[in-house]
Design an enzyme around this catalytic site. Structure first.
Site, PDB file in Angstrom:
ATOM      1  N   HIS A 107     -56.697 -38.971  53.902  1.00  0.00           N
ATOM      2  CA  HIS A 107     -55.633 -38.079  53.424  1.00  0.00           C
ATOM      3  C   HIS A 107     -54.796 -38.909  52.450  1.00  0.00           C
ATOM      4  CE1 HIS A 107     -56.339 -36.692  57.611  1.00  0.00           C
ATOM      5  NE2 HIS A 107     -55.952 -35.500  57.220  1.00  0.00           N
ATOM      6  N   ASP A 110     -52.438 -41.240  54.141  1.00  0.00           N
ATOM      7  CA  ASP A 110     -53.008 -42.364  54.898  1.00  0.00           C
ATOM      8  C   ASP A 110     -53.082 -43.586  53.998  1.00  0.00           C
ATOM      9  OD1 ASP A 110     -53.761 -40.323  56.630  1.00  0.00           O
ATOM     10  OD2 ASP A 110     -55.862 -40.365  56.000  1.00  0.00           O
TER      11      ASP A 110
HETATM   12  C1  XUL Z   1     -57.009 -32.671  62.838  1.00  0.00           C
HETATM   13  C2  XUL Z   1     -58.158 -32.989  61.969  1.00  0.00           C
HETATM   14  C3  XUL Z   1     -57.834 -33.543  60.618  1.00  0.00           C
HETATM   15  C4  XUL Z   1     -58.798 -33.141  59.563  1.00  0.00           C
HETATM   16  C5  XUL Z   1     -58.419 -33.595  58.181  1.00  0.00           C
HETATM   17  O1  XUL Z   1     -57.363 -32.106  64.049  1.00  0.00           O
HETATM   18  O2  XUL Z   1     -59.278 -32.840  62.362  1.00  0.00           O
HETATM   19  O3  XUL Z   1     -57.760 -34.920  60.734  1.00  0.00           O
HETATM   20  O4  XUL Z   1     -60.084 -33.616  59.822  1.00  0.00           O
HETATM   21  O5  XUL Z   1     -57.156 -33.189  57.807  1.00  0.00           O
END
Ligand code: XUL
Ligand code: CO
Length: 444
Positions: A107, A110
């Protein structure tokens, strides 16, 4: 792939993880994942396309609602958060290359910290992306997917694209635009949308129709922007029924497929299926994979597992070979995952505090899927499983059954073909035989 270290070796004392085979007792060695081993015409690395999740592996401290984090990050030693992020990037590439995994995913938040302004946040991300690009080039590690965190910041408390407040929707757009730029700059093969707070906590104050329309419009705009800057990969929506919201609009694969078709997104979007999200939706992981595959929309996998006694998203590393076998049967029959892969959206337990634990967790997950791949291939190639399934439908392969399936009769014609007697010979489903065959192949 030789392993990468920046100025400091963060996982000192741990070298490149070797493949030693199933007889090995070395904890830090693969027992089943042999990257170059050919199974069903492709190497294990090509089938599985493993990715390390930046968030759990390098950002998750182990904090929970009842207690503080238990992991100390050796890279968090600078006063400037951007300097910490730069050193975290080094640690991430060291870990990924020591493990020998070809991909990672992240993300925006992150990888780079938010600044005080949108422009500052974007500048931070661009700085980290430039550094990540250098490390990708020098190691050969690639980006499976990028995404934007549209759920952690307080402004997203009522959702991002579905937020009742227009300013928040625009703020989400700024973040998605920058995250798409970052993904394209890093050659990302997919881009993920997980709608963490795209849902509601109270139906009485929610205009669901409007919110879902806004989500559709937002994804159309994101798709068009990504294509305009040269993104050729797959957009992926990741279903999850709840948590953090009471109800999330992307409940499960079938719901998401219907939504994508309603908004004309089905040619650009596929699904990213997460095992623990499937169980949270009261489905099995295999069910969600199969629904997506049947729609031609199986894009990628977040490989993890839940806990049978807990209802929530525990995000544990996968270890259950029965589950990985079932999953890999769907993937093999789907002809693979295309531009997708297997990302370990999984975190260490809070009390797993040794530096080697992150390696052990990934080794276990990779071995579980590698062994699942081998068994799935053997079941499909050598066992009676495929014919036990197709034989159940033999009566639709010719004659009136085929005419019915092809839409060549109406209800009156079909009714006229009813057997005379209410009682008729029945065809067994052979479930127990199928389950026995799977157990036999698990240990073959
Ligand atoms: C949360 C989840 C996230 C997604 C990406 O449950 O799975 O980490 O994979 O935003
Ligand atoms: Co996920």
């Amino acid at each position: 792939m030789t392993y990468y270290t920046g100025k400091t070796e963060h996982f000192a004392g741990i070298g490149k993880i070797p493949f030693e085979g199933r007889k090995s007792d070395t904890p830090l060695a693969y027992k089943f994942y042999d990257a170059n081993k050919v199974v069903a015409g492709k190497t294990m690395a090509e089938h599985l396309r493993f990715a390390v999740a930046y968030w759990h592996s390098f950002c998750g401290t182990g904090a929970d609602p009842f207690g503080a984090g238990t992991r100390n990050f050796s890279w968090e030693k600078h006063s400037d958060p951007v300097d910490n992020a730069m050193e975290k990037l080094d640690a991430a590439f060291e870990f990924i290359t020591k493990l020998g995994v070809p991909y990672y995913c992240f993300h925006d938040r992150d990888m780079a910290p938010a600044g005080d302004t949108v422009a500052q946040s974007e500048a931070n991300l661009q700085k980290l992306v430039a550094a990540a690009k250098e490390r990708q080039n020098s190691t050969g590690v690639k980006l499976l997917w990028g995404t934007a965190n549209l759920f952690s910041h307080p402004k997203f408390m009522n959702g991002a694209s579905t937020n009742p407040q227009f300013e928040v929707v625009a703020a989400a757009a700024a973040q998605v635009k920058a995250a798409l730029d970052a993904t394209v700059a890093l050659g990302g093969e997919n881009y993920v949308f997980w709608g963490g707070r795209e849902g509601y906590t109270c139906l009485l104050n929610t205009d669901m129709k409007q919110e879902i329309e806004h989500m559709g419009r937002f994804l159309q705009m994101a798709r068009d922007y990504g294509r305009s800057i040269g993104f050729k990969g797959a957009y992926l929506v990741e279903p999850k029924p709840m948590e953090p919201s009471k109800h999330q609009y992307d409940v499960d694969a079938a719901t998401v497929i219907g939504f994508l078709k309603e908004f004309g997104l089905e040619n650009d979007f596929k699904l990213n299926i997460e095992a623990n999200h499937a169980t949270l939706a009261s489905h099995s992981f295999t069910h969600e994979l199969q629904i997506s595959a049947d729609a031609g929309m199986l894009g990628s996998i977040d490989a993890n597992r839940g806990d049978a006694q807990n209802g929530w998203d525990t995000d544990q590393f996968p270890t259950d070979i029965y589950q990985t076998t079932e999953a890999m049967m769907v993937v093999l029959q789907n002809g693979g995952l295309g531009s997708g892969g297997l990302n370990f959206d999984a975190k260490l337990r809070r009390n797993s505090t040794d530096a080697e634990d992150l390696f052990l967790a990934h080794i276990g997950g990779m071995d579980a899927f590698a062994r699942g791949l081998e068994i799935a291939d053997q079941l499909l190639a050598n066992s009676a499983l495929p014919s036990l399934k197709s034989d159940r439908y033999a009566s639709f392969q010719s004659g009136n059954g085929l005419k019915f399936a092809n839409g060549e009769m109406d209800l009156t014609a079909l009714a006229a073909l009813a057997p005379v007697n209410e009682e008729m010979p029945l065809v067994s489903g052979k479930q127990e035989l199928i389950e026995n065959i799977i157990n036999q192949y698990l240990y073959k």
